[in-house]
Enzyme design. Structure first.
Site, PDB file in Angstrom:
ATOM      1  N   PHE A  79      -3.679   4.355  -6.137  1.00 40.68           N
ATOM      2  CA  PHE A  79      -3.153   3.405  -7.064  1.00 40.68           C
ATOM      3  C   PHE A  79      -4.160   2.128  -7.081  1.00 40.68           C
ATOM      4  O   PHE A  79      -4.752   1.691  -7.990  1.00 40.68           O
ATOM      5  CB  PHE A  79      -1.751   3.141  -6.852  1.00 40.68           C
ATOM      6  CG  PHE A  79      -1.300   1.943  -7.766  1.00 40.68           C
ATOM      7  CD1 PHE A  79      -1.131   2.307  -9.230  1.00 40.68           C
ATOM      8  CD2 PHE A  79      -1.100   0.762  -7.487  1.00 40.68           C
ATOM      9  CE1 PHE A  79      -0.671   1.197 -10.144  1.00 40.68           C
ATOM     10  CE2 PHE A  79      -0.521  -0.179  -8.120  1.00 40.68           C
ATOM     11  CZ  PHE A  79      -0.430  -0.041  -9.630  1.00 40.68           C
ATOM     12  N   GLY A  95       0.762  -1.172   0.066  1.00 38.38           N
ATOM     13  CA  GLY A  95      -0.008  -0.036   0.030  1.00 38.38           C
ATOM     14  C   GLY A  95       0.950   1.445   0.097  1.00 38.38           C
ATOM     15  O   GLY A  95       1.860   1.246  -0.643  1.00 38.38           O
ATOM     16  N   LEU A  96       0.243   2.240   0.681  1.00 32.81           N
ATOM     17  CA  LEU A  96       1.125   3.656   0.693  1.00 32.81           C
ATOM     18  C   LEU A  96       1.428   4.101  -0.616  1.00 32.81           C
ATOM     19  O   LEU A  96       2.631   4.449  -0.899  1.00 32.81           O
ATOM     20  CB  LEU A  96       2.307   3.410   1.628  1.00 32.81           C
ATOM     21  CG  LEU A  96       2.125   3.529   2.963  1.00 32.81           C
ATOM     22  CD1 LEU A  96       3.409   3.047   3.912  1.00 32.81           C
ATOM     23  CD2 LEU A  96       1.191   4.602   3.598  1.00 32.81           C
ATOM     24  N   CYS A  97       0.587   4.029  -1.783  1.00 27.52           N
ATOM     25  CA  CYS A  97       0.607   4.459  -2.822  1.00 27.52           C
ATOM     26  C   CYS A  97      -0.415   5.266  -3.478  1.00 27.52           C
ATOM     27  O   CYS A  97      -0.738   5.169  -4.604  1.00 27.52           O
ATOM     28  CB  CYS A  97       1.273   3.477  -3.883  1.00 27.52           C
ATOM     29  SG  CYS A  97       0.275   2.030  -3.856  1.00 27.52           S
ATOM     30  N   GLY A  98      -0.794   5.984  -2.549  1.00 27.00           N
ATOM     31  CA  GLY A  98      -2.024   6.982  -2.861  1.00 27.00           C
ATOM     32  C   GLY A  98      -3.153   6.057  -3.451  1.00 27.00           C
ATOM     33  O   GLY A  98      -3.551   4.981  -2.946  1.00 27.00           O
TER      34      GLY A  98
END
Lengths: 142, 291
Positions: free
Chosen positions: B94, B89-92
């Protein structure tokens, strides 16, 4: 007639070679064929084998497994599923691809219960691999 | 008024967060470059492959003997959705964007009375779709252990999909992934992979007539499964680049927000400190005056 033609060898992961060459010997499914400048336009599928390229400054060889080649009068592009320079071919890689071929063979055998067709194809793939290995002096455990 | 010690601790903690997001952003930037290079490197293969395939498909496609992978099963009752997302995760937005696109498609098909099956690649997509479409899931491909996406990974997925197709599990397969435009723009995309569609470049009829060895049909039958693997591979690479791009801009935002927060907190801290000093002074002065 031109003396050289454009040769491209690409695999899905990268472009291995792109050069002007004199002739290319391709391991086609139906047999070896050598393409030289002015060869009639042909598309052929590949069997596992060795691709020999004769360039103006020497010969180079690549190991290819599967894919196809597109020959036109002015060039050859080989799209190989897996391709690497012959020098880079090691026993480990050989073992690895042999393993894969064997797996496919046994799976096909199970799935199709010895019908001709897919099983024969897989068997041929396997024997092509063995032949290629022997040709290169690598042991291909059967 | 929050006391000084608390404020100081908060500032320290936000500073740590900023360090982490900054580091993640830089890692993503480095990975993005590599992912882009990989995508770039696969392009010659994909382009040539598709060119040959479309000319083959054009000449054989119309006939009755055309392989099922090209002509389809003649029905479109069962749809397979292949949803490619990231493992992390931690990719906006996406993962959420891809999942949203896939979910909308699935719901549309269900409303039309079609059967939907979902095959997920990447943990995040599975987690997001499990909640409302869990009963449609037929499988999951785990790429957690894979450091660098190789053609082999795509091949494994393709083999899985093709086996299901051969067993008649579905009629149409659509793949969902994110197309990489640039660092701030990634477009969630749906692409039908079975039956295969090739863009017919009209007007540019092949200028050379090829000999085919073995026959056209045999080559097509050999190449179509590879075509599935190739399109999955390029989708995986696009996805990889998109993921890193999305993470990079998400982390850039996070770093900036953390910076703003630190500024605000520092002002608050300084004011409180000044207030405490002023207070102490007043106490001292009024004490002295009372004497």
């Amino acid at each position: 007639m031109a003396d050289t033609m454009q040769f491209d060898l690409v695999s899905p992961e990268r472009r291995l070679a792109s050069a002007q060459v004199v002739s290319v010997q391709i391991p086609g499914t139906d047999g070896e064929l050598t393409a030289m400048p002015g060869h009639s336009a042909t598309i052929t599928t590949l069997r596992p084998g060795i691709l020999t390229v004769d360039g103006p400054d020497g010969q180079s060889q690549y190991v290819v497994t599967g894919g196809f080649a597109e020959i036109t009068t002015t060039g050859v592009s080989v799209l190989a599923e897996r391709a690497l320079a012959r020098e880079d071919m090691t026993q480990e890689i050989m073992d690895e691809i042999m393993e894969e071929a064997k797996n496919t063979y046994s799976k096909q055998k199970e799935a199709f219960d010895n019908q001709p067709g897919p099983v024969d194809d897989a068997a041929k793939l396997l024997s092509d691999m063995v032949a290629m290995g022997e040709n290169m002096g690598l042991s291909a455990k059967k | 008024m929050p006391n000084l010690k608390d404020l100081k601790n908060r500032i320290a903690s936000v500073k740590n967060t900023r360090k982490i997001t900054k580091a993640m952003q830089m890692v993503a930037a480095a990975k993005l470059r590599r992912a882009q290079e990989a995508a770039e490197a696969s392009r010659p293969y994909t382009e040539r492959f598709n060119a040959v395939m479309s000319s083959l498909a054009a000449s054989v496609g119309g006939s009755d003997t055309a392989p099922k992978l090209l002509s389809g099963t003649g029905k479109d009752d069962v749809h397979l959705l292949l949803v490619l997302t990231a493992e992390k995760g931690l990719c906006g937005g996406f993962n959420a964007n891809i999942a949203k696109k896939a979910r909308a498609h699935a719901q549309k098909l269900i409303a039309e009375g079609k059967e939907v099956k979902i095959l997920t690649v990447g943990k995040k997509g599975r987690d997001q779709l499990k909640r409302d479409l869990g009963k449609h899931m037929v499988g999951h491909v785990d790429l957690t252990e894979v450091k660098r996406i190789g053609y082999v990974n795509a091949q494994d997925i393709a083999v899985d999909v093709l086996n299901r197709f051969d067993e008649g599990e579905f009629d149409v397969a659509t793949m969902f992934y994110s197309e990489f435009v640039n660092v701030v723009t990634q477009i969630p995309t749906a692409l039908q992979i079975i039956p295969a569609k090739f863009e017919q470049s009209e007007g540019t009829a092949p200028d050379v007539l090829f000999d085919y060895e073995p026959s056209e049909e045999a080559i097509l039958a050999d190449l179509l499964p590879r075509g599935v693997a190739t399109s999955i591979f390029s989708a995986l690479l696009e996805n990889g680049a998109s993921e890193q791009g999305a993470r990079m801009s998400a982390m850039d935002n996070a770093t900036r927000n953390a910076g703003e927060m630190i500024d605000d907190l520092t002002i608050e801290y300084n004011r409180s400190r000044q207030a405490v000093i002023t207070n102490e002074l007043i106490e001292i002065i009024s004490g002295a005056e009372a004497l």
